[in-house]
Structure formats: C-alpha cells, structure tokens
Design a protein around this motif. Structure first.
Motif, short mmCIF file in Angstrom:
data_model
loop_
_atom_site.label_atom_id
_atom_site.label_comp_id
_atom_site.label_asym_id
_atom_site.label_seq_id
_atom_site.Cartn_x
_atom_site.Cartn_y
_atom_site.Cartn_z
N THR A 137 -16.66 -8.53 31.83
CA THR A 137 -15.59 -9.66 31.03
C THR A 137 -14.52 -8.90 30.63
OG1 THR A 137 -17.57 -9.71 29.24
CG2 THR A 137 -15.55 -9.67 28.61
N LEU A 140 -12.22 -9.76 33.93
CA LEU A 140 -11.39 -10.77 33.60
C LEU A 140 -10.75 -11.76 32.54
CD1 LEU A 140 -15.10 -12.75 34.45
CD2 LEU A 140 -13.40 -11.91 36.01
N ALA A 141 -11.40 -10.75 31.63
CA ALA A 141 -10.18 -10.81 30.43
C ALA A 141 -8.74 -10.01 30.50
CB ALA A 141 -10.83 -9.90 29.13
N ALA A 144 -6.92 -12.60 33.63
CA ALA A 144 -6.47 -14.10 32.44
C ALA A 144 -5.56 -13.36 32.32
CB ALA A 144 -7.89 -14.36 31.44
N THR A 147 -2.76 -13.59 33.97
CA THR A 147 -2.07 -14.93 34.63
C THR A 147 -1.68 -15.95 33.76
OG1 THR A 147 -4.33 -15.23 36.29
CG2 THR A 147 -3.54 -17.37 35.46
N GLN A 148 -1.32 -15.82 32.40
CA GLN A 148 -1.52 -16.18 31.22
C GLN A 148 -0.12 -15.71 31.17
OE1 GLN A 148 -3.39 -16.25 27.43
NE2 GLN A 148 -2.70 -17.30 26.44
#
Length: 630
Positions: A137, A140-141, A144, A147-148
C-alpha cells in the motif's frame, strides 16, 4: 522536548517555532491516519519524535540509524499508513529547517535528507514486519502520488504556456508566439524561401476608449480579432495581436511582395466595414505596413522590423492606407534621424553658419542687400544646405535656437559691411515656430543692440502660412517688430496661403515672388472663342502692380538668366535674386563683389542689364529659392 542546547548553542526551548512545527506534524498525521488516541497523546508522541529529530540533525558526529528508529516508532505509535509517512515527509521536508529556528545550511540540509531517507526505510521495514499488504500500500500510494503530481505539473505547464503565448483579451497568438514562429522559420533545417509580414494598426483607436469607454474598446478589439481571424487565404499562417490596437499577419510561401500586399488589402477591407458594439455603430479605418522576403540567416526578425517601419510610414502619410517597406526610404529616414540627433551638439559647437546671396536692384543692377541662408559645416558630410536639416530643426523645435544664432551672425556681418557699402541690408528667414514664440521682438532688439546694425537694415522674411491667422502672438510680434523699425516681407509669395485681405492689414515692407512665378507657364489648350488668360508678363505686371499699390517693395526670386532679369525689370519689379546675380557664398566673396561693383561704377555702363560680379556662378537650370531650404 529536552532541555539541552543544540550544536550551535541554541536552546530548543527558546525557539518559538518548534511548537508550531510539532502542531503542524501532528495535524498532518491526524489528517492522514486515524488512531484512537486523544489529541494530547498524539501531540506528545510527535513532540518526542521531533526532539529526537532535532538531536539527530545537530549531533556531531551524526548517529547512524536514528532516522530508521524514528520511522519504526512512528509505525509503532499506530501511524503506519502510507499517508502518514507522506504527511510526515512533507512537513519535515518543508518546515523543519525553517520554523524550528534551525538555520539551513548545506550540511544540515544533507543530513536532514539522509534522515528522511532513513525514516522512510525504517517506516517501510516496520510496516513490512506488520503486514506485507501494508508495505504494498505504501509503495502504490507513493507511485500514485508521484503520477498525480507529474500530471498536475503537465497541466500547469500547458496552462502557463498558453498564457505566455496568447493574448488574454482576444485569444489570438501574441507577440511572443509570433517571434518564436519567425525564429523557428529562420532556424529550420529546410527554411521557407520567402515569407511576408503585415502589421496593422487601428487609426485613432484611443478616441474610442476616450469617448465610448474601455469596455466598448475591448469589445471592439475582440470583433477586430474575429474579422482578421476569419480571413481565408491559405497562405495565412498566423494572426496575432501585438499590443493594444496593433495586429500582425504572418504569410507563408510567398513568391513576391504582391502576395502579402493582397492579404493586407483583404484585412483593411475587412476592417473598413462599420462595427456595431452594444447597439452603437463604430466606423473605423486601419493602416498597414508590409514587408516580404527571405527568412534565412535572421531575415525573419528583419522582416518584422521592416513591416513596423512601413506601418509608421502609412500613419505618417495620412492613415487608412498601406505602405510597403522600401530600403531607400528607410536609409533616408535613418540619415535624417542621425542628422537630427547630431544637431544639438553641432549647435553648441558652432557648426552652423550663414551663406549670403545677393539681392540686386533690377533697374541699376547694383547690390541692394543680401539674404542670409543657413548652412551646416558637418564634420563628416561637409557643407550641408538648409534643405538637409531645416525641416528637422523645425520638427524638433531646435529651429528657434538655430534661428537666433544665425540672426546674430547675419546682423554682425551686415554691420561690418556698412563700412564698405552703407545702406546694404541683410534679409533673414524667420520660421513659424520663431514667430509664435513670445519675446521674438525683444530678442531681435537685443541682437541689434549688440551688433550695432540699424533696425531698417534688417529684413525678416516670413511665409504666408505664418501670417494666415492674424491673431494672438503672431500679430503682437509683427507689430512689435514694425515698431522697432525692422523690415518685414512675405517670402515665396504666390504659392502658399495668399490672403489679400491680410496683405492690406499686415505691417509689411515687401513681397518676394516665388520662383515659380518668374518662369514661363504652359497655357492649356482652349476652345475657339473661349477666354484666354494674359501672358506671363501681364500676370507678373499685375502682381507687381498690386504690391506697389499696397506700398510694398517687390522682389523676384529665381532669376537665372539675363532674359528673365529684363522681363522682371519690364514688369516694374524692384529687386531680383537668383543665380544670375550670384549664388549663396561666404561673406568674404560678398565683400569682394561690393569692391568690384564700386570699381565698375567708375566705368561707363553698357546698354545690357549688368549682373553682379560674383566670383563664381552656378550652371543655369536651378535656383536657391524657397523659404529656409536653400
């Protein structure tokens, strides 16, 4: 927090920003991850971690593993989510070296970065120990979030790029984009052979803003942009708004200047149709400047500048028109500008002087007076006639100082000539600007006092334009000069704003007939029985007679031949001036002419009308007539 001072001897309790840092960190954890503890407990846990972080940053030498333990303890306290880690890193990275009062330097920044890396590692290990899923987690966080952030950056850059290259009012490309586009055309591996640039400017647009308001002006600019953007010629590559009411059109794949001129004509026609804004019809005109040529080797930037120069010509030539860039005209403008810029220093250095042209009494052929004509002894260009610089002096206002300097020169020289020919007068041109200056009569009186020249031996030549409106300062100045006893004549009579009523009321002593009146005219063909005007001599006799009836001395300019001198004598004209009697010369040549004439007076005269014995003559076919530019 502990009571010990830091490595710089700063007690952390004395730093008021530490508490704010702890509060911010605790708030970030609370937002990131719910832990069933009270706010006081959460604040105490974070304060302990912050105390250890301060100690680790200031410790000498650094203690390895501190960051990992802080990360592990953060997980152990229940803040084991990726969001908690992200919030912790964000708060520490952005606020730790600022708010806790710890001055930032490269060593501390590097150490803090290492601690953050250790903290993330320890946090990840602890979380892994608790759950492989929690570890995934976190990863992946983080991915993300990155990417954001990257996507947000791309959107922000695109928005800023559009803002920087487009006009916010009309949405058209702006000068920045046009310049970049021209630069790319010049730098392309296979550049276009030729392009054209058309610059357009709305005539008198400021009046729209002043009368109708800026809101209407903005709406009008949008409609102008829409009309220009709607032009359909396939060669139009770009329509841009440069600033205010100035636009540009970039034309590609041109073969000659006419291609760009056609598009410029289309643009002017599109803007010529009346606009309607908020129910008000607003008629407009526009001016355009066109340049076309190659874009290789920086030619695109040159074309842009050339089109702006051509636009300036269109404005100067009356507006509502189009002008194509012409290198010869541009060179002439540049030469005039350089002369204009050099004139103030030249005046200070005394480079301006006077040449003197004889004025002869036609019946006797004797020298009656001389006209002082401005000359510039330019250090590089040599002796320049007034035609090269007087217009520039009038435009800049320097003609007032220049005229005053030449007036004093002429009066001083005329005073010297009284020793060899008493009664010889000097004629000096006075510009419109000088006449409209308060105090001209006083300045003339002072010059006469300093030079000792009797007032009646100074003749001031003014143009018809200068006295067309006999009100205000001009009338007062002429009356004051008349009271001084100075002669006043109208120069170039017959080609300007002749006003016979003014001739009757002006304080004048004479008229100088323009050279065009002394040359033969070509009579138009007439039908049988139609009225045929009198001969040139009849016309001249009438003009001379008019002057005499008004009590004026009449002088004819532009006399180049003995035949012309005889004709003018026959009409009753009093004096003559022109190359037949002598060209403008330095004062010592006038002195030589006076002496020669005095010697000649002792010799019996022939039946021919004599000419003044000047040392040099110019070829027939020209004259030195006109107001100043002689």
């Amino acid at each position: 927090m502990s009571d010990r001072p830091d490595a710089d001897g700063v007690d952390d309790r004395s730093c008021p920003d530490v508490e704010e840092f702890v509060t911010a960190w605790a708030a970030a954890l609370h937002r990131a991850h719910y832990v069933p503890i009270s706010g006081e407990q959460r604040h105490r846990i974070v304060a302990g971690l912050a105390d250890r972080l301060v100690t680790a940053v200031l410790a000498e030498p650094a203690e390895p593993g501190t960051g990992q333990r802080i990360g592990a303890d953060l997980v152990a306290a229940g803040f084991g989510s990726p969001e908690a880690l992200g919030g912790t890193i964000a708060v520490i990275g952005s606020r730790f070296l600022g708010e806790p009062g710890i001055p930032a330097d490269p060593t501390r920044t590097a150490r803090l970065n290492g601690l953050l890396a250790e903290l993330a590692s320890g946090f990840a290990s602890a979380a892994h120990d608790r759950s492989l899923r929690a570890q995934d987690t976190v990863r992946l966080a983080a991915l993300a979030a990155r990417t954001q952030a990257e996507e947000a950056l791309r959107v922000s850059e695109a928005r800023f790029r559009h803002f920087a290259t487009h006009d916010q009012l009309t949405g058209l490309p702006n000068l920045t984009m046009l310049t970049e586009k021209l630069g790319r055309l010049s730098a392309a591996d296979v550049p276009l052979d030729r392009v054209g640039v058309c610059c357009l400017d709305v005539d008198d647009f400021a009046a729209v803003n002043d009368v109708l308001g800026h809101q209407v002006g903005d709406l009008l600019l949008r409609e102008i942009a829409d009309r220009l953007g709607a032009l359909t010629d396939r060669r139009i590559d770009l329509v841009a708004r440069l600033d205010s009411d100035r636009f540009a059109i970039l034309v590609r794949d041109t073969t000659c200047a006419e291609d760009t001129i056609k598009i410029a004509d289309q643009a002017l026609a599109a803007l010529a149709a009346p606009f309607r804004v908020n129910g008000t019809e607003v008629p407009l005109t526009a001016s355009a400047g066109v340049a076309e040529g190659t874009v290789a080797d920086g030619g695109a930037a040159t074309l842009m500048r050339a089109s702006e120069i051509a636009l300036h010509w269109a404005k100067a030539d009356g507006k509502a028109t189009l002008r194509q860039f012409d290198q010869d005209r541009s060179n002439a403008d540049a030469t005039r500008y350089r002369l204009s810029a050099a004139m103030p220093a030249a005046l200070r250095r005394g480079e301006f002087t006077a040449a003197y042209q004889p004025i002869a009494a036609l019946r006797s052929g004797r020298l009656a007076g001389v006209e002082a004509l401005a000359r510039w002894r330019h250090p590089q260009l040599g002796l320049l006639s007034a035609a090269r610089f007087i217009e520039l002096a009038e435009r800049t206002g320097l003609v007032v100082a220049l005229g005053g300097q030449l007036l004093e020169q002429a009066c001083r020289q005329a005073s010297r000539w009284q020793r060899v020919q008493p009664g010889l007068y000097v004629s000096v041109n006075v510009s419109v600007r000088q006449l409209r200056q308060n105090g001209l009569a006083g300045a003339v009186a002072q010059v006469l006092d300093r030079t000792g020249l009797p007032p009646h031996l100074l003749q001031l030549e003014v143009t018809e334009q200068a006295v067309i409106d006999l009100t205000g300062v001009v009338t007062e100045t002429l009356a004051a000069l008349m009271k001084l006893g100075v002669r006043i004549v109208i120069d170039d009579f017959g080609v300007g704003y002749a006003n016979l009523a003014n001739l009757r009321s002006l304080p004048l002593h004479g008229l100088k007939l323009d050279a065009s009146l002394t040359r033969p005219s070509a009579h138009p063909a007439t039908r049988p029985g139609a009225y045929h005007p009198g001969t040139d001599d009849d016309f001249l006799s009438t003009v001379v007679s008019l002057g005499h009836k008004l009590g004026l001395v009449v002088t004819a300019e532009g006399i180049e031949t003995a035949e012309q001198a005889h004709r003018l004598t026959a009409t009753g004209c009093d004096n003559g001036q022109g190359w037949h009697f002598g060209r403008p010369v330095p004062p010592h040549e006038i002195t030589a002419s006076i002496v020669a004439q005095q010697h000649r007076d002792a010799v019996p005269r022939s039946t021919e009308l004599p000419a003044l014995p000047v040392q040099r003559r110019l070829r027939p076919g020209g004259s030195s007539t006109g107001r100043w530019p002689r």
